[in-house]
Design a protein around this motif. Structure first.
Motif, PDB file in Angstrom:
ATOM      1  N   ASP A 247      -6.335   3.939  77.160  1.00 61.87           N
ATOM      2  CA  ASP A 247      -5.258   3.533  78.072  1.00 61.87           C
ATOM      3  C   ASP A 247      -3.900   3.725  77.073  1.00 61.87           C
ATOM      4  OD1 ASP A 247      -6.176   3.042  80.528  1.00 61.87           O
ATOM      5  OD2 ASP A 247      -6.812   1.021  80.102  1.00 61.87           O
ATOM      6  N   VAL A 248      -3.682   4.933  76.547  1.00 63.58           N
ATOM      7  CA  VAL A 248      -2.541   5.052  75.474  1.00 63.58           C
ATOM      8  C   VAL A 248      -1.548   5.583  76.406  1.00 63.58           C
ATOM      9  CG1 VAL A 248      -1.641   6.596  73.701  1.00 63.58           C
ATOM     10  CG2 VAL A 248      -4.110   5.743  73.636  1.00 63.58           C
ATOM     11  N   GLN A 249      -0.007   4.957  76.216  1.00 66.75           N
ATOM     12  CA  GLN A 249       1.069   5.165  76.885  1.00 66.75           C
ATOM     13  C   GLN A 249       1.474   6.764  76.364  1.00 66.75           C
ATOM     14  OE1 GLN A 249       2.384   3.606  79.251  1.00 66.75           O
ATOM     15  NE2 GLN A 249       4.134   4.785  79.745  1.00 66.75           N
ATOM     16  N   ALA A 250       1.854   7.546  77.433  1.00 62.94           N
ATOM     17  CA  ALA A 250       2.482   8.755  77.424  1.00 62.94           C
ATOM     18  C   ALA A 250       3.650   9.074  77.885  1.00 62.94           C
ATOM     19  CB  ALA A 250       1.429   9.945  77.599  1.00 62.94           C
ATOM     20  N   VAL A 251       4.669   9.351  77.417  1.00 61.47           N
ATOM     21  CA  VAL A 251       6.019   9.681  78.217  1.00 61.47           C
ATOM     22  C   VAL A 251       6.513  11.222  77.417  1.00 61.47           C
ATOM     23  CG1 VAL A 251       6.498   7.419  78.022  1.00 61.47           C
ATOM     24  CG2 VAL A 251       7.272   8.716  76.059  1.00 61.47           C
ATOM     25  N   SER A 252       7.334  11.534  78.439  1.00 61.08           N
ATOM     26  CA  SER A 252       8.108  12.894  78.103  1.00 61.08           C
ATOM     27  C   SER A 252       9.663  12.587  78.507  1.00 61.08           C
ATOM     28  CB  SER A 252       7.805  14.113  78.973  1.00 61.08           C
ATOM     29  OG  SER A 252       8.510  15.126  78.761  1.00 61.08           O
ATOM     30  N   GLU A 253      10.398  12.580  77.395  1.00 61.56           N
ATOM     31  CA  GLU A 253      11.827  12.573  77.979  1.00 61.56           C
ATOM     32  C   GLU A 253      12.453  13.915  78.485  1.00 61.56           C
ATOM     33  OE1 GLU A 253      14.013  11.076  74.457  1.00 61.56           O
ATOM     34  OE2 GLU A 253      12.936   9.181  74.199  1.00 61.56           O
ATOM     35  N   LYS A 254      11.722  14.924  78.184  1.00 64.59           N
ATOM     36  CA  LYS A 254      12.205  16.111  78.733  1.00 64.59           C
ATOM     37  C   LYS A 254      12.144  16.356  80.143  1.00 64.59           C
ATOM     38  CE  LYS A 254      11.758  21.283  78.172  1.00 64.59           C
ATOM     39  NZ  LYS A 254      10.852  22.322  77.296  1.00 64.59           N
ATOM     40  N   TYR A 255      10.904  15.747  80.752  1.00 60.23           N
ATOM     41  CA  TYR A 255      10.547  16.292  82.102  1.00 60.23           C
ATOM     42  C   TYR A 255      10.732  14.515  82.670  1.00 60.23           C
ATOM     43  CZ  TYR A 255       8.771  20.439  80.851  1.00 60.23           C
ATOM     44  OH  TYR A 255       8.782  21.820  80.159  1.00 60.23           O
ATOM     45  N   HIS A 256      11.060  13.539  82.077  1.00 59.31           N
ATOM     46  CA  HIS A 256      11.258  12.201  82.637  1.00 59.31           C
ATOM     47  C   HIS A 256       9.898  11.701  83.386  1.00 59.31           C
ATOM     48  CE1 HIS A 256      15.600  12.458  81.323  1.00 59.31           C
ATOM     49  NE2 HIS A 256      15.674  13.511  82.110  1.00 59.31           N
ATOM     50  N   ILE A 257       8.815  11.857  82.784  1.00 58.28           N
ATOM     51  CA  ILE A 257       7.584  11.467  83.218  1.00 58.28           C
ATOM     52  C   ILE A 257       6.824  10.580  82.380  1.00 58.28           C
ATOM     53  CG2 ILE A 257       7.253  13.629  84.728  1.00 58.28           C
ATOM     54  CD1 ILE A 257       5.257  14.622  82.537  1.00 58.28           C
ATOM     55  N   HIS A 258       6.039   9.706  82.871  1.00 61.44           N
ATOM     56  CA  HIS A 258       5.202   8.685  82.107  1.00 61.44           C
ATOM     57  C   HIS A 258       3.841   8.504  82.572  1.00 61.44           C
ATOM     58  CE1 HIS A 258       6.908   6.110  85.148  1.00 61.44           C
ATOM     59  NE2 HIS A 258       5.785   5.331  84.994  1.00 61.44           N
ATOM     60  N   GLY A 259       3.033   8.175  81.817  1.00 62.32           N
ATOM     61  CA  GLY A 259       1.287   7.698  82.288  1.00 62.32           C
ATOM     62  C   GLY A 259       0.602   7.101  81.356  1.00 62.32           C
ATOM     63  N   ARG A 260      -0.634   6.767  81.635  1.00 62.25           N
ATOM     64  CA  ARG A 260      -1.311   6.363  80.729  1.00 62.25           C
ATOM     65  C   ARG A 260      -2.788   7.272  80.479  1.00 62.25           C
ATOM     66  NH1 ARG A 260      -0.738   1.482  78.335  1.00 62.25           N
ATOM     67  NH2 ARG A 260       0.874   0.228  79.030  1.00 62.25           N
ATOM     68  N   ILE A 261      -2.976   7.561  79.071  1.00 61.33           N
ATOM     69  CA  ILE A 261      -4.081   8.411  78.911  1.00 61.33           C
ATOM     70  C   ILE A 261      -5.335   7.574  78.875  1.00 61.33           C
ATOM     71  CG2 ILE A 261      -5.055   9.863  77.161  1.00 61.33           C
ATOM     72  CD1 ILE A 261      -2.173  11.201  76.906  1.00 61.33           C
ATOM     73  N   ASP A 262      -6.312   7.903  79.577  1.00 57.41           N
ATOM     74  CA  ASP A 262      -7.865   7.243  79.453  1.00 57.41           C
ATOM     75  C   ASP A 262      -8.338   7.255  78.310  1.00 57.41           C
ATOM     76  OD1 ASP A 262      -7.571   6.740  82.354  1.00 57.41           O
ATOM     77  OD2 ASP A 262      -8.512   8.727  82.639  1.00 57.41           O
ATOM     78  N   ARG A 263      -8.453   8.235  77.351  1.00 58.18           N
ATOM     79  CA  ARG A 263      -9.320   8.340  76.193  1.00 58.18           C
ATOM     80  C   ARG A 263      -8.219   9.239  75.240  1.00 58.18           C
ATOM     81  NH1 ARG A 263     -14.659   8.280  74.603  1.00 58.18           N
ATOM     82  NH2 ARG A 263     -14.878  10.122  75.431  1.00 58.18           N
ATOM     83  N   PHE A 264      -8.121   8.684  73.970  1.00 57.82           N
ATOM     84  CA  PHE A 264      -7.296   9.479  73.237  1.00 57.82           C
ATOM     85  C   PHE A 264      -7.897   9.629  71.976  1.00 57.82           C
ATOM     86  CE2 PHE A 264      -3.844   9.515  69.800  1.00 57.82           C
ATOM     87  CZ  PHE A 264      -3.160  10.703  70.094  1.00 57.82           C
ATOM     88  N   PHE A 265      -7.982  10.954  71.504  1.00 55.39           N
ATOM     89  CA  PHE A 265      -8.806  11.287  70.182  1.00 55.39           C
ATOM     90  C   PHE A 265      -7.763  11.714  69.110  1.00 55.39           C
ATOM     91  CE2 PHE A 265     -11.198  13.235  73.862  1.00 55.39           C
ATOM     92  CZ  PHE A 265     -11.986  12.022  74.000  1.00 55.39           C
ATOM     93  N   GLY A 266      -6.443  11.607  69.029  1.00 54.02           N
ATOM     94  CA  GLY A 266      -5.836  11.937  67.826  1.00 54.02           C
ATOM     95  C   GLY A 266      -5.355  13.405  67.697  1.00 54.02           C
ATOM     96  N   ASP A 267      -6.418  14.496  68.232  1.00 56.46           N
ATOM     97  CA  ASP A 267      -6.058  15.744  68.650  1.00 56.46           C
ATOM     98  C   ASP A 267      -6.492  16.389  69.663  1.00 56.46           C
ATOM     99  OD1 ASP A 267      -8.933  15.487  68.499  1.00 56.46           O
ATOM    100  OD2 ASP A 267      -9.012  17.188  67.076  1.00 56.46           O
ATOM    101  N   GLY A 268      -6.625  15.277  70.768  1.00 57.39           N
ATOM    102  CA  GLY A 268      -7.004  15.750  72.163  1.00 57.39           C
ATOM    103  C   GLY A 268      -7.177  14.432  72.949  1.00 57.39           C
ATOM    104  N   PHE A 269      -7.284  14.655  74.148  1.00 53.93           N
ATOM    105  CA  PHE A 269      -7.692  13.431  75.057  1.00 53.93           C
ATOM    106  C   PHE A 269      -8.736  13.745  76.185  1.00 53.93           C
ATOM    107  CE2 PHE A 269      -4.002  16.331  77.028  1.00 53.93           C
ATOM    108  CZ  PHE A 269      -4.650  15.918  78.399  1.00 53.93           C
TER     109      PHE A 269
END
Length: 230
Positions: A97-119
């Motif tokens: 449940d890692v928070q992910a955001v993009s200021e360029k596209y103005h979007i946000h969400g939560r990533i279920d499983r985060f690996f550091g180099d992937g998800f």
């Protein structure tokens, strides 16, 4: 529907707009809170344990704590998922449940499983015969754009279908980015308060707004009808 005061659009809204903008419009304007699907709840609870030895008793206790109203059906579904995932070597996540955001596209969400180099995007359903479902692919595209902007590097993506214990890698193409842009534009129009057209199809059978959307559909002009016949 009132205009949103939050300029950032959730990934779930983008995915919903890609399926049917009218569904997003009605969901956004509805005062009713919808219950989390049982299969989704079970998958999310199991996802926290993937990559480790699965302890069914512990996972069931956690599901009961997170979802006190969970009945026998929820725990039966969880048992099926655990059994399907036991024989699969899942990658252990650095965080869930890692928070992910993009200021360029103005979007946000939560990533279920985060690996550091992937998800990984988690789904409670069974995997399709080939690849991943279109909505799941779009969701992965959204998270990839967010992470690349946040960290300044490339990320691998996958969809994990816990209903069948299947891991499917997702490799993006230019068409995926075009689909994202179209879905984002549709979601932005809904957030501005515009009434969209409903997209009629198989999804209507499962949509909770299947009947209520019809009175809101824009009338089709004679010009539109003639253009559609060309």
């Amino acid at each position: 529907m009132e205009k949103s005061h939050d300029p950032s659009i959730s990934v779930s809204d983008i995915v919903r707009a890609s399926v049917c903008p009218m569904q997003l419009y009605l969901a956004s304007s509805s005062p009713k809170e919808f219950a989390e699907p049982v299969r989704y709840s079970a998958a999310k609870q199991l996802a926290c344990h993937l990559g480790d030895t699965l302890n069914p008793d512990e996972i069931h206790r956690e599901l009961s704590f997170a979802l006190p109203e969970a009945g026998g059906e929820a725990h039966r579904i969880l048992d099926e998922m655990i059994e399907a995932c036991k024989a699969v070597q899942f990658r252990r996540a650095e965080a869930c449940d890692v928070q992910a955001v993009s200021e360029k596209y103005h979007i946000h969400g939560r990533i279920d499983r985060f690996f550091g180099d992937g998800f990984a995007v988690i789904k409670g359903s069974r995997a399709p015969q080939h690849g991943v479902y279109a909505a799941d692919r779009l969701q992965a595209v959204c998270y990839t754009l967010c992470l690349e902007e946040m960290y300044g590097k490339e990320f691998s993506a996958s969809v994990e279908y816990l209903g069948s214990g299947t891991v499917r890698p997702v490799v993006f193409s230019p068409s995926d980015r075009r689909v994202f842009l179209e879905a984002l534009k549709a979601a932005e129009r809904v957030h501005r308060g515009e009434i969209p057209r409903a997209v009629r199809g198989a999804y209507c059978r499962q949509c909770r707004f299947a009947e209520s959307c019809r009175p809101l559909e824009k009338p089709i002009s004679l010009f539109d009808r003639m253009r559609g016949k060309r």
